[in-house]
Motif scaffolding. Structure first.
Motif, PDB file in Angstrom:
ATOM      1  N   TRP A 121       0.826  -1.206   0.000  1.00 27.11           N
ATOM      2  CA  TRP A 121       0.000   0.000   0.000  1.00 27.11           C
ATOM      3  C   TRP A 121       0.865   1.262   0.000  1.00 27.11           C
ATOM      4  O   TRP A 121       0.560   2.221  -0.718  1.00 27.11           O
ATOM      5  CB  TRP A 121      -0.908   0.008   1.228  1.00 27.11           C
ATOM      6  CG  TRP A 121      -2.199  -0.733   1.045  1.00 27.11           C
ATOM      7  CD1 TRP A 121      -2.558  -1.519  -0.014  1.00 27.11           C
ATOM      8  CD2 TRP A 121      -3.310  -0.714   1.941  1.00 27.11           C
ATOM      9  NE1 TRP A 121      -3.826  -2.010   0.171  1.00 27.11           N
ATOM     10  CE2 TRP A 121      -4.311  -1.536   1.367  1.00 27.11           C
ATOM     11  CE3 TRP A 121      -3.570  -0.131   3.171  1.00 27.11           C
ATOM     12  CZ2 TRP A 121      -5.544  -1.765   1.988  1.00 27.11           C
ATOM     13  CZ3 TRP A 121      -4.790  -0.344   3.787  1.00 27.11           C
ATOM     14  CH2 TRP A 121      -5.758  -1.152   3.198  1.00 27.11           C
ATOM     15  N   GLN A 154       4.020   1.565  -0.926  1.00 25.45           N
ATOM     16  CA  GLN A 154       4.756   1.655  -2.188  1.00 25.45           C
ATOM     17  C   GLN A 154       3.864   2.219  -3.285  1.00 25.45           C
ATOM     18  O   GLN A 154       4.299   3.046  -4.098  1.00 25.45           O
ATOM     19  CB  GLN A 154       5.293   0.276  -2.567  1.00 25.45           C
ATOM     20  CG  GLN A 154       6.409  -0.225  -1.660  1.00 25.45           C
ATOM     21  CD  GLN A 154       7.657   0.627  -1.743  1.00 25.45           C
ATOM     22  OE1 GLN A 154       8.206   0.852  -2.829  1.00 25.45           O
ATOM     23  NE2 GLN A 154       8.109   1.142  -0.596  1.00 25.45           N
ATOM     24  N   ASP A 155       2.607   1.797  -3.314  1.00 23.78           N
ATOM     25  CA  ASP A 155       1.650   2.348  -4.286  1.00 23.78           C
ATOM     26  C   ASP A 155       1.437   3.841  -4.048  1.00 23.78           C
ATOM     27  O   ASP A 155       1.329   4.628  -5.004  1.00 23.78           O
ATOM     28  CB  ASP A 155       0.310   1.624  -4.185  1.00 23.78           C
ATOM     29  CG  ASP A 155       0.376   0.187  -4.687  1.00 23.78           C
ATOM     30  OD1 ASP A 155       1.356  -0.164  -5.385  1.00 23.78           O
ATOM     31  OD2 ASP A 155      -0.548  -0.594  -4.366  1.00 23.78           O
ATOM     32  N   GLU A 199      -4.711   5.963  -3.329  1.00 22.33           N
ATOM     33  CA  GLU A 199      -3.592   5.258  -2.706  1.00 22.33           C
ATOM     34  C   GLU A 199      -3.045   6.035  -1.504  1.00 22.33           C
ATOM     35  O   GLU A 199      -2.737   5.451  -0.456  1.00 22.33           O
ATOM     36  CB  GLU A 199      -2.473   5.015  -3.722  1.00 22.33           C
ATOM     37  CG  GLU A 199      -2.812   4.006  -4.806  1.00 22.33           C
ATOM     38  CD  GLU A 199      -3.586   4.620  -5.976  1.00 22.33           C
ATOM     39  OE1 GLU A 199      -3.875   3.892  -6.938  1.00 22.33           O
ATOM     40  OE2 GLU A 199      -3.887   5.844  -5.914  1.00 22.33           O
TER      41      GLU A 199
END
Length: 568
Positions: free
Chosen positions: A148, A150-151, A161
């Motif tokens: 999550w 990293q997104d 995000e």
């Protein structure tokens, strides 16, 4: 020595399970009776749970780090000690910036600790031995390596995000200042700035601990929905409950204003920021989690436990977390922080029994955990640590024991700077408050490191064990009937045998200065001498159990004793 009227059979050979060699004989106790307190469905109300800090408990493969197969190997030791269950610190996939409390995957096992198959075998072994298994869960924050986050780094400001976290624009001419004045628990600002995908300086994200632990935004419905899946994943694998990290956290003030705390800039750990902790919405989450646990209980009759790390200012505030439809328990930390002083102990015990039991829950007592200086060092002597343990185990409610306390381990306070791993040290540049000293791997056997923690010819343990641990091995404790191990074992056994030591009542008695005394139920009297000179014992006769020798009519300093009073 330990004074006890519990009869014993002749010793028989016994072994500490696991990689170490044969262990010495251990005195047998009489056959246990079923606990006389709550029925099985309410097992948690007066249970004693043993905290296993996995990386420091037992290394099975020689890499110097404890693991799940190592925990399995030592379960018979815990069963023999007499605890009701085990709480495991995080073992999930993690970059280990905060030793597993920065979780990258909530539904897996980090390879350094084993596999999901190892975990399933651990559940099976616990079930066979009649031990409950409680897992640590970390809902306030995750790891920067979590998918999550990293997104979120790749997404744009205002994206779905980033809405899973607390991203905000900075203050100042070019957004170069943090969005507010909040401080992190481990030192420094609670905000870090990211570089946007296009290479420009970008938004800031909130982390109440380390920069590698971004706080999740629990106002976003995706977050509670995901954690419901996490709970069900582990409940479906057979766990008996969850210890909830930072249970008073989760929600932050929606506008993220400056903190009014005038000492905010000076605080690191145990910060009291009313805008970041103890927000009222958190109680809705615990009601939802309680409903999930009740759903599983209805299927098979086994009650699943929710115990929270709810660090709040008063027992009355903590009581809100253990109302009938919220958490079953919340750790009572006021005793853990109490100095060795009779009046202070009296005040915190009295407040807990009054405020928390009024909710219908029971008090969850702790004297030590993986974040605190070990009891022997904190109270200044092994005698005080033993007395405090025996006092705690006589109180109404549940108790949590930190691994190694039953061995009388002291704090390792002389670790070299180059081996320290605690992020507090790196964030503050100070050794004050670091936690590595209570996390040094356990000594099981032998006279030199690794003391049975790892197999022969293994890598060095992840934190070095001092030579003095040779005096505290489990192997040595089992043969020494004056050791704290036997004090704990006999106290835990008596908790099962004596109905007075269930939930029950506590009635204070008049005492001389520096002495606390109370009765539990019908006929059990407990007294502790906090002073430095002997005091008159509150009753005549030989104690049922005492933390040090008690001559007739005398309660020595730094001693707790239990007596059974004859019925009139």
């Amino acid at each position: 020595m330990i004074t006890s009227v519990v009869p014993g059979d002749p010793p028989r050979p016994a072994q500490v399970p696991g990689p170490s060699a044969a262990a010495p004989a251990e005195r047998e106790l009489p056959a246990e009776q079923p606990a006389s307190g709550a029925p099985d469905a309410l097992w948690w109300r007066d249970a004693v749970i043993y905290q296993v800090y996995v990386r420091s408990f037992q290394d099975s493969n020689g890499d110097g780090i404890g693991d799940l197969p190592g925990v399995r190997a030592r379960l018979p030791y815990l069963k023999r000690l007499g605890v009701d269950g085990v709480w495991l610190n995080p073992f999930y996939p993690s970059p280990q910036h905060d030793h597993g409390y920065d979780v990258a995957d909530y539904k897996g096992v980090d390879p350094m600790f084993g596999t999901l198959e190892d975990f399933d075998l651990l559940v099976e072994d616990c079930r066979k031995l009649g031990l409950r298994l409680v897992l640590d869960t970390v809902p306030n924050h995750c790891s920067t390596e979590h998918p999550w986050f990293q997104d979120a780094l790749l997404a744009a400001p205002g994206s779905t995000e980033r809405a899973r976290f607390h991203f905000a624009d900075g203050r100042g001419t070019d957004g170069e200042l943090p969005p507010n004045n909040w401080r992190a628990m481990f030192g420094g600002p609670a905000w870090s700035r990211i570089t946007e995908p296009d290479g420009t300086a970008g938004q800031w994200y909130l982390h109440m601990f380390t920069p590698e632990q971004p706080d999740l935004n629990w106002r976003n419905p995706e977050v509670p929905a995901e954690f419901e899946k996490v709970l069900r994943f582990w409940l479906d694998r057979g766990v008996d409950g969850f210890r909830i990290d930072v249970a008073a956290g989760l929600f932050k003030h929606p506008e993220l204003p400056d903190s009014p705390d005038p000492e905010a800039d000076e605080r690191t750990r145990d910060s009291v920021n009313p805008l970041a902790w103890n927000q009222p919405e958190v109680h809705d989450i615990w009601r939802a989690w309680r409903a999930i646990c009740e759903e599983y209980t209805q299927l098979d009759g086994r009650q699943r436990l929710l115990v929270g790390e709810a660090s709040v200012p008063t027992p009355a505030e903590q009581a809100k977390y253990v109302r009938a439809d919220e958490l079953h328990q919340a750790f009572f930390f006021h005793l853990l922080h109490a100095p060795w002083d009779s009046e202070h102990f009296h005040q915190v015990i009295d407040a807990a029994v009054r405020d928390i039991t009024a909710t219908g829950s029971t008090v969850t007592w702790v004297l030590n955990n993986h974040d605190q200086v070990r009891t022997t060092t904190r109270f200044g002597s092994p005698e005080r640590a033993r007395a405090a343990a025996l006092l705690m185990l006589a109180l109404p409610g549940a108790a949590y024991l930190y691994q190694g306390e039953e061995l009388g381990l002291p704090e390792v306070d002389d670790l070299p700077d180059d081996v320290i791993t605690d992020p507090i040290f790196f964030r503050t540049g100070s050794r004050k408050g670091i936690r590595d000293g209570c996390r040094v791997p356990l000594p099981w056997s032998g006279t030199e490191a690794p003391f049975g923690f790892s197999p022969d010819d293994s890598a060095p343990s992840w934190l070095p064990q001092p030579p003095s641990f040779a005096d505290h091995t489990a192997e040595r404790a089992l043969t020494d009937h004056t050791s704290p191990y036997h004090l704990y074992r006999e106290a835990l056994h008596l908790r099962r045998l004596l109905p007075q030591l269930g939930e029950g009542t506590l009635r204070w008695l008049e005492t001389p200065p520096n002495v606390l005394a109370f009765t539990r139920g019908d006929g059990l009297l407990v007294a502790t001498n906090f002073g430095t000179t002997p005091a008159p014992a509150p009753v005549t006769g030989t104690p049922l159990l005492s933390s040090a020798p008690c001559p007739p009519g005398t309660l020595p300093p730094a001693t707790t004793a239990w007596w059974i009073q004859p019925r009139m």
